[in-house]
Design an enzyme around this catalytic site. Structure first.
Site, PDB file in Angstrom:
ATOM      1  N   GLY A 104       0.494  -1.257   0.386  1.00 10.87           N
ATOM      2  CA  GLY A 104       0.189   0.148  -0.347  1.00 10.87           C
ATOM      3  C   GLY A 104       0.330   1.341  -0.181  1.00 10.87           C
ATOM      4  O   GLY A 104       1.950   1.450   0.180  1.00 10.87           O
ATOM      5  N   ARG A 105       0.072   2.360  -0.100  1.00 10.81           N
ATOM      6  CA  ARG A 105       0.919   3.754  -0.274  1.00 10.81           C
ATOM      7  C   ARG A 105       1.767   4.083   0.963  1.00 10.81           C
ATOM      8  O   ARG A 105       2.824   4.577   1.163  1.00 10.81           O
ATOM      9  CB  ARG A 105      -0.021   4.728  -0.224  1.00 10.81           C
ATOM     10  CG  ARG A 105      -0.777   4.923  -1.461  1.00 10.81           C
ATOM     11  CD  ARG A 105      -1.855   5.668  -1.309  1.00 10.81           C
ATOM     12  NE  ARG A 105      -2.753   5.302  -1.138  1.00 10.81           N
ATOM     13  CZ  ARG A 105      -3.680   5.500  -1.334  1.00 10.81           C
ATOM     14  NH1 ARG A 105      -4.505   6.465  -1.966  1.00 10.81           N
ATOM     15  NH2 ARG A 105      -4.874   4.832  -0.042  1.00 10.81           N
ATOM     16  N   GLY A 156      -1.344   1.108  12.491  1.00 13.70           N
ATOM     17  CA  GLY A 156      -2.135   2.660  11.944  1.00 13.70           C
ATOM     18  C   GLY A 156      -3.059   2.671  11.230  1.00 13.70           C
ATOM     19  O   GLY A 156      -3.063   3.731  10.966  1.00 13.70           O
ATOM     20  N   THR A 211      -6.945   2.993  10.070  1.00 12.03           N
ATOM     21  CA  THR A 211      -8.047   3.644  10.777  1.00 12.03           C
ATOM     22  C   THR A 211      -8.836   3.078  10.683  1.00 12.03           C
ATOM     23  O   THR A 211      -9.566   1.781   9.444  1.00 12.03           O
ATOM     24  CB  THR A 211      -8.166   5.166  10.247  1.00 12.03           C
ATOM     25  OG1 THR A 211      -8.122   5.472   9.250  1.00 12.03           O
ATOM     26  CG2 THR A 211      -6.521   5.319  10.569  1.00 12.03           C
ATOM     27  N   PHE A 254       0.309   9.588  13.259  1.00  9.21           N
ATOM     28  CA  PHE A 254       1.602   9.659  13.630  1.00  9.21           C
ATOM     29  C   PHE A 254       2.917  10.651  13.124  1.00  9.21           C
ATOM     30  O   PHE A 254       3.489  10.505  13.713  1.00  9.21           O
ATOM     31  CB  PHE A 254       2.932   7.708  13.113  1.00  9.21           C
ATOM     32  CG  PHE A 254       1.907   6.903  13.711  1.00  9.21           C
ATOM     33  CD1 PHE A 254       2.945   6.324  14.949  1.00  9.21           C
ATOM     34  CD2 PHE A 254       0.644   6.307  12.937  1.00  9.21           C
ATOM     35  CE1 PHE A 254       2.013   5.794  14.969  1.00  9.21           C
ATOM     36  CE2 PHE A 254       0.344   4.632  13.711  1.00  9.21           C
ATOM     37  CZ  PHE A 254       0.838   4.419  15.223  1.00  9.21           C
ATOM     38  N   HIS A 274      -9.410  15.411   3.177  1.00  7.93           N
ATOM     39  CA  HIS A 274      -8.719  13.938   2.699  1.00  7.93           C
ATOM     40  C   HIS A 274      -8.677  13.211   1.535  1.00  7.93           C
ATOM     41  O   HIS A 274      -9.571  14.262   0.784  1.00  7.93           O
ATOM     42  CB  HIS A 274      -8.381  12.921   3.925  1.00  7.93           C
ATOM     43  CG  HIS A 274      -8.131  12.552   5.179  1.00  7.93           C
ATOM     44  ND1 HIS A 274      -8.782  13.167   6.095  1.00  7.93           N
ATOM     45  CD2 HIS A 274      -6.779  12.423   5.528  1.00  7.93           C
ATOM     46  CE1 HIS A 274      -7.929  12.853   7.602  1.00  7.93           C
ATOM     47  NE2 HIS A 274      -6.710  12.636   6.579  1.00  7.93           N
ATOM     48  N   LYS A 281     -10.357   7.865   0.579  1.00  6.43           N
ATOM     49  CA  LYS A 281     -10.242   7.741   2.077  1.00  6.43           C
ATOM     50  C   LYS A 281     -11.709   6.922   2.404  1.00  6.43           C
ATOM     51  O   LYS A 281     -12.535   7.290   1.731  1.00  6.43           O
ATOM     52  CB  LYS A 281      -9.800   8.492   3.295  1.00  6.43           C
ATOM     53  CG  LYS A 281     -10.110   8.669   4.628  1.00  6.43           C
ATOM     54  CD  LYS A 281      -9.337   8.954   5.843  1.00  6.43           C
ATOM     55  CE  LYS A 281      -9.560   9.521   7.484  1.00  6.43           C
ATOM     56  NZ  LYS A 281      -8.900   8.179   6.862  1.00  6.43           N
TER      57      LYS A 281
END
Ligand code: NAD
Length: 263
Positions: free
Chosen positions: A15-16, A83, A85, A110, A141, A145
Site C-alpha cells: 500500500g501507499r 496505523g 484507521t 503518527f 482528505h 479515504k
C-alpha cells in the site's frame, strides 16, 4: 532504538504507507517481512510464518485486515504499531487484551505536528468557555479515504473534551460542574443552529489531499484557528517507525504518540 538489525513484519506492505515504511526500514538496515494480500492469497499462513521471526509488526492495512492480524497476534504476540484507521470497539478490545502481553501503539495519526495539535487543542479548550466559544473541527482528505470523519478528527474531539473536563474540574471545585457536550457530525448542507457547548465535525473528501485538520474556536468578535496540514504521507511513516523503535524498550501495555514524543 536498536543498531542491531531486526525483522519487521510489514502488513499492507504494497500500500501507499507500506511502500514508505519499506524504504525507511530497509534504508536503516532492518529486514522487512512483507505481507501483501493482493499478491499472497494465503494471508493467514504468511502472517503465521512471519510472526515466528518478527520482533515488531507494523500494520497499515484496512479494518478487515487488522481483524485478521489481531487474531493471529493473540496466538503469537509481538510488539506492534497499528496505523490502520476506522477501527471498531471490537478491535480496541482485542488490542487491550494483546497489550497485557506486549507493548503496542495504535494511533490514527503518527505525525509529530498533528500530535502537537492535540495538546494545543486541549490547552485552548481548557481556556475558552464553551458558553462563549463554539468548537468546529473540519478535516479534509483525498478522494480514496474510506472512513469519515477521520480518526484524527475524532481524537481532536476527545482533546477538546479532555481540555474542558480539566477546566470544569477546576470550576466544579468552585461549584460549576458541567455535563458532557454533544458532538454533531455535519453532512453536506450543514445544520441550522447549534446547541451551546456542542462540538461540530465536518469532513471534506477530494483530490490528493494528504490530510488537513483545523479546530475552530468561534467566539463573538474573535476566533482562534489551530491547523495542521500534511503535505507528504512520509511523515506518518517516519512517526510510525519512530514509535516502533521506541516500543522496543517498553514493558507490555498500550502507549500513545504522546508517550513516544514526550508531549
Ligand atoms: P492503501 O489502500 O494504499 O493500502 C492498503 C494496504 O492494505 C494494501 O497493501 C492492501 O493490500 C492491504 N489490505 C487491505 N485490505 C486488506 C485485508 N482485508 N487483508 C490484508 N491486507 C489488506 O492504503 P494506505 O493509504 O496505505 O492506508 C492504509 C491504512 O492506513 C488506512 O486505514 C489509512 O486510513 C491508514 N493511515 C493511517 C495513518 C496514520 O498516521 N495512522 C496515515 C495514513 C494512512
Amino acid at each position: 532504538m536498536t543498531d542491531t538489525p531486526i525483522n519487521v513484519l510489514l502488513f499492507g506492505a504494497g500500500g501507499r504507507m507500506g511502500r514508505h515504511l519499506f524504504r525507511i526500514i530497509s534504508g536503516e538496515g532492518h529486514r522487512c517481512l512483507e505481507v501483501e494480500a493482493r499478491q499472497d492469497p494465503d494471508v493467514r499462513g504468511a502472517l503465521d510464518e512471519h510472526l515466528l521471526k518478527a520482533s515488531m509488526v507494523i500494520d497499515f492495512s484496512s479494518p478487515e485486515g487488522t481483524t485478521l492480524l489481531l487474531e493471529r497476534l493473540l496466538v503469537r504476540p509481538v510488539p506492534c504499531v497499528i496505523g490502520t484507521t476506522g477501527l471498531t470497539a471490537a478491535h480496541h478490545e482485542a488490542l487491550d487484551v494483546l497489550a497485557e502481553r506486549v507493548p503496542l501503539i495504535c494511533a490514527s495519526n503518527f505525525s509529530v505536528g498533528l500530535n502537537l495539535l492535540l495538546s494545543l487543542t486541549a490547552q485552548a479548550a481548557g481556556a475558552l468557555a464553551p458558553e462563549s466559544f463554539d468548537v468546529e473541527i473540519v478535516e479534509a482528505h483525498h478522494r480514496h479515504k474510506k472512513d469519515a470523519p477521520s480518526g484524527s478528527a475524532q481524537v481532536l474531539v476527545a482533546s477538546v473534551e479532555t481540555g474542558r473536563a480539566s477546566s470544569a474540574g477546576r470550576a466544579s471545585s468552585a461549584g460549576r460542574a458541567r455535563k458532557p457536550d454533544p458532538v454533531l457530525f455535519h453532512g453536506p448542507g450543514m445544520t441550522d443552529g447549534r446547541p451551546t457547548g456542542s462540538i461540530g465535525v465536518a469532513a471534506v473528501r477530494g483530490g490528493d489531499v494528504v490530510g488537513e485538520h483545523t479546530v475552530f474556536f468561534l467566539g463573538d468578535g474573535e476566533r482562534i484557528e489551530l491547523s495542521h496540514r500534511a503535505t507528504d504521507r512520509v511523515i506518518f511513516a517516519n512517526g510510525a517507525w519512530r514509535a516502533a523503535m521506541w516500543l522496543l524498550g517498553q514493558q507490555p501495555g498500550r502507549y500513545t504518540m504522546k508517550n513516544v514524543l514526550g508531549l
